[in-house]
Design an enzyme around this catalytic site. Sequence first.
Site, PDB file in Angstrom:
ATOM      1  N   HIS A 373       2.191   2.449 -45.575  1.00 37.28           N
ATOM      2  CA  HIS A 373       2.671   1.414 -44.647  1.00 37.28           C
ATOM      3  C   HIS A 373       3.875   0.646 -45.164  1.00 37.28           C
ATOM      4  CE1 HIS A 373      -0.884   1.367 -41.880  1.00 37.28           C
ATOM      5  NE2 HIS A 373      -1.490   1.827 -42.962  1.00 37.28           N
ATOM      6  N   LYS A 564       5.451 -13.684 -37.120  1.00 36.36           N
ATOM      7  CA  LYS A 564       5.062 -12.655 -38.084  1.00 36.36           C
ATOM      8  C   LYS A 564       4.926 -13.312 -39.446  1.00 36.36           C
ATOM      9  CE  LYS A 564       8.952 -10.442 -37.050  1.00 36.36           C
ATOM     10  NZ  LYS A 564       8.693  -9.015 -36.907  1.00 36.36           N
ATOM     11  N   ARG A 565       4.375 -12.577 -40.436  1.00 38.49           N
ATOM     12  CA  ARG A 565       4.319 -13.121 -41.781  1.00 38.49           C
ATOM     13  C   ARG A 565       5.716 -13.504 -42.257  1.00 38.49           C
ATOM     14  NH1 ARG A 565      -0.670 -13.183 -44.723  1.00 38.49           N
ATOM     15  NH2 ARG A 565       0.673 -13.707 -46.465  1.00 38.49           N
ATOM     16  N   LYS A 570      11.982  -9.858 -43.708  1.00 40.84           N
ATOM     17  CA  LYS A 570      11.879 -10.033 -42.261  1.00 40.84           C
ATOM     18  C   LYS A 570      12.940 -11.008 -41.727  1.00 40.84           C
ATOM     19  CE  LYS A 570       6.860  -9.139 -42.334  1.00 40.84           C
ATOM     20  NZ  LYS A 570       6.587  -7.975 -41.468  1.00 40.84           N
ATOM     21  N   THR A 672       4.520  -4.066 -35.410  1.00 45.05           N
ATOM     22  CA  THR A 672       3.680  -3.858 -34.234  1.00 45.05           C
ATOM     23  C   THR A 672       3.811  -5.050 -33.286  1.00 45.05           C
ATOM     24  OG1 THR A 672       1.873  -4.663 -35.632  1.00 45.05           O
ATOM     25  CG2 THR A 672       1.950  -2.296 -35.201  1.00 45.05           C
ATOM     26  N   LYS A 676       4.012  -5.554 -29.049  1.00 46.77           N
ATOM     27  CA  LYS A 676       3.228  -6.500 -28.242  1.00 46.77           C
ATOM     28  C   LYS A 676       4.148  -7.378 -27.396  1.00 46.77           C
ATOM     29  CE  LYS A 676      -0.054  -6.301 -31.991  1.00 46.77           C
ATOM     30  NZ  LYS A 676      -0.404  -6.907 -33.302  1.00 46.77           N
TER      31      LYS A 676
HETATM   32  F1  GPW Z   1       2.252  -3.106 -48.195  1.00 50.20           F
HETATM   33  N1  GPW Z   1       1.942  -3.949 -43.807  1.00 50.20           N
HETATM   34  C1  GPW Z   1       1.187  -5.105 -43.888  1.00 50.20           C
HETATM   35  F2  GPW Z   1       2.043  -1.401 -46.948  1.00 50.20           F
HETATM   36  O1  GPW Z   1       0.989  -5.808 -42.908  1.00 50.20           O
HETATM   37  F3  GPW Z   1       0.326  -2.340 -47.755  1.00 50.20           F
HETATM   38  N2  GPW Z   1       0.630  -5.454 -45.077  1.00 50.20           N
HETATM   39  C2  GPW Z   1       0.742  -4.671 -46.180  1.00 50.20           C
HETATM   40  O2  GPW Z   1       0.228  -5.032 -47.242  1.00 50.20           O
HETATM   41  C3  GPW Z   1       1.467  -3.455 -46.075  1.00 50.20           C
HETATM   42  C4  GPW Z   1       2.070  -3.139 -44.889  1.00 50.20           C
HETATM   43  C5  GPW Z   1       1.534  -2.563 -47.264  1.00 50.20           C
HETATM   44  C6  GPW Z   1       2.518  -3.621 -42.493  1.00 50.20           C
HETATM   45  C7  GPW Z   1       3.983  -3.240 -42.491  1.00 50.20           C
HETATM   46  O3  GPW Z   1       4.743  -4.226 -43.147  1.00 50.20           O
HETATM   47  C8  GPW Z   1       4.442  -3.133 -41.040  1.00 50.20           C
HETATM   48  O4  GPW Z   1       5.771  -2.700 -40.948  1.00 50.20           O
HETATM   49  C9  GPW Z   1       3.534  -2.151 -40.274  1.00 50.20           C
HETATM   50  O5  GPW Z   1       3.809  -2.195 -38.903  1.00 50.20           O
HETATM   51  C10 GPW Z   1       2.067  -2.503 -40.478  1.00 50.20           C
HETATM   52  O6  GPW Z   1       1.757  -2.600 -41.869  1.00 50.20           O
HETATM   53  C11 GPW Z   1       1.131  -1.499 -39.858  1.00 50.20           C
HETATM   54  O7  GPW Z   1       1.495  -0.194 -40.197  1.00 50.20           O
END
Ligand code: GPW
Length: 838
Positions: A373, A564-565, A570, A672, A676
């Site tokens: 991710h 978002k975070r 970002k 995501t 939305k």
């Molecule tokens: F670092 N994402 C997240 F890849 O929300 F583990 N937390 C996390 O710790 C990680 C990824 C990790 C997010 C991505 O930043 C985002 O771009 C993506 O849409 C989402 O994961 C779901 O795939």
Amino acid sequence: MQTVPNHQVENLQIEDDRTGLSVECLKRAFLDNLFYVQGKFPKIATKNDYYMALAYTVRDRLLQRWINTAVIYTERASRTVSYLSAEFLMGPHLGNNLVNLGIYDQVKQAVSELGLDLEDLLEQEEEPGLGNGGLGRLAACYLDSMATLEIPSLGYGIRYEFGIFDQDIRDGWQVEITDKWLHCGNPWEIARPEWEVYVKLGGHTEAYTDEHGRYRVRWIPYQVVKGVPHDTPILGYKTNTANTLRLWTAEAPESFDFGAFNSGDYLGAVQAKMVSENLSKVLYPNDDSSQGKRLRLAQQIFFVSCSLQDMIRIVFRQNVPLEKFHEKFVVQLNDTHPAIAVAELMRLLIDEHDMGWDQAWSITQKSLAYTNHTLLPEALERWPISLFRSLLPRHLEIIYEINYHFLEEVKAKFPGDSDRLRRMSLIDESGEKYVRMAHLACVGSHSINGVAALHTKLLQQDVLRDFYQMYPEKFNNKTNGVTPRRFMVLSNPRLTNLISSKIGDSWIKHLKDLKKLEAFVDDPEFCHQWRSIKSAIKHDLVAYIQKQNGISVNPDSIFDIQAKRFHEYKRQHLNALHIITLYNRIKANPDIDITPRTFIFGGKAAPGYYMAKLIIKLLNSIADVVNNDPDVRDRLKVVFLKDYSVKFAQRVYPAADLSEQISMAGKEASGTGNMKFALNGALTIGTLDGANVEIRDEVGAENFFIFGLTAPEVYALKARGYRPLDYYHSNRELKAVIDRIASGHFSHGDTQLFKPLLDSLLHRDEYLLFADYQAYIDCQDNVSQVYRDRDRWTRMSILNVARMGKFSSDRSIRDYCQDIWNIQSVPIELGECIQAKE
Ligand code: GPW
């Protein structure tokens, strides 16, 4: 524990008051639950009592489906997806269950006939915030889609006692408050202590020879922790399928410290109990970054081991031979957080179930699949070898052995390439030694996927390039999706009803059917309704902001939202530079004609991420000045909405005109929130990053505001040598913005407060804000122009929604089923199994 066959129980009919869906029946059941479960009567009941009574009433209706589903899955030993995730950001359950059961309106009427307001009761639910952001929410959307598509599945994770912290804002700064989501009880879960399992930690290993003369290893742990499953039903939309989310709590085993107990070391024994319970105490609040903390690794092995042992129990109970584990289960790893599963499954098969290495390895690889991710280097998990050995001595041995076989394979495929061996090894030996979890996941899985087309391409070209060259056939893309049930039907009933009145409601399960809306894009009456709905929703948010923040907002202004975070990549601070640009233009020319805007922010920063917290402080400081400057005359407003959550997101997405998706290209794996917002009719201003690329392809470039450097341009610029100061000196508006912050204008004259942020921009600017600044401003100026043409904007908004069909999590899950999981749906008939067969 043995199950006892009991034909009398099997013959019981489930009482109608626990399953009936009529308004009368719901009312009766509600009062019954208030009395018998909550132990209250209307005169003394609190709002929470009413919420609980309603939740139990709904849960009873779920249970019928849940049990039917379990019976059928057990009888047929159905192939099952096991989704392993350290985070599940479920959001409130009540409303979603009402939607999926199809009884929202009946329940609304039932409670209103009892003098209560459903919206009020929905508001009462403390949401389980067991995730940080996108990754945890994606897991939740996938559970919804798997249930809706009738795919047998189990979500496995941790039942954190404290989820993501609540955010308060004091003097503009983020303050973290512990999230006590369980303090009023959780009506949605059922504990299953009969399925407890034990997890070993620490200690050492010993080799021995077994009775067949084979070399074996015994692990003598320092500590044993008990895992107790808590199950929550996950109902599909208008199906009878109710799958399970199984979350583990850590407890001390009763017997373990009896030694200490009996020797009179009472406090020592209690201490050991507290140490055990720590494992499921709190969610690590970091998003897209890893810290290498011992407790975090302990959490990972804890939930992974519990889950794999649980799967093995199920395999045995269903009389599947263990050699066919991979036929019964496919295990999807949600990032590397559960990647220790590679070594743990090997250990369970070899050490605990007497299997040979080769067979165990074949089963492990066939069972596991890995989703990556992130492209951020700081998010790639690595564990110092010393820490790893002290907690998981046996796993380290197994990883060394896997690494030995793996590197032999690499040598065979790329002879004489020692540099490649060093790069690909499961152990980083460049300095202090580390275990590389992404490498472990790649080697131990049969599938490796990214979460958007661009992301998967960058994984193949860059982050996982060596693994792509080694195993090209393992790589595949699965673009993320979101559930239209929660993020449209539940959160935006007005738009849902308008859409369904025109094209029917098939789109709720088949989101591509939204395409039919295109036929109405030239219908003035429809466009008018579309616009009035957006306006009504904006009015609701205006009222909320007035109440929460005491800021009066112009409902006709552009609602420009970034939710978002908080993370530098970002670029919430790029958004801030735009706000100050407009502010400067007004200050220079108070009568300037500016399209009114309301800038709305929501999101949390990791508690230890200083720069992200400073950006929050900057936004709040800008808000203080801009919102109170008489020159601005209500043309600009800046609003920071505190404590962003799923509940809150559901309120925010429908109200947006403009969605900010402005990460530096090549950094956001997918995103995501972008989906939305667009699904709710917001237009997007965004970079060509993550899934933005695909959203733009779908909705059409003419309906999307694109700006900024592309990922290849970002690399090229950095390779050339990027000098942010050049942009500062050559761009008059940019310089004025930076100087305005530096002057202390937003900090009561304090010129030091934002200096760390400004220094980082002027001298490093890792995320290229200055390089993208002018393109962003030009694009925003264009947004303001287009917004003035309300008909054009409405048309673009409708076309965005009509063309968002691809981004349903149902589509994502169908793709996983076909390409990775090799699994079919198992429809559930109601009633055939709870009643005993004669
Ligand atoms: F670092 N994402 C997240 F890849 O929300 F583990 N937390 C996390 O710790 C990680 C990824 C990790 C997010 C991505 O930043 C985002 O771009 C993506 O849409 C989402 O994961 C779901 O795939």
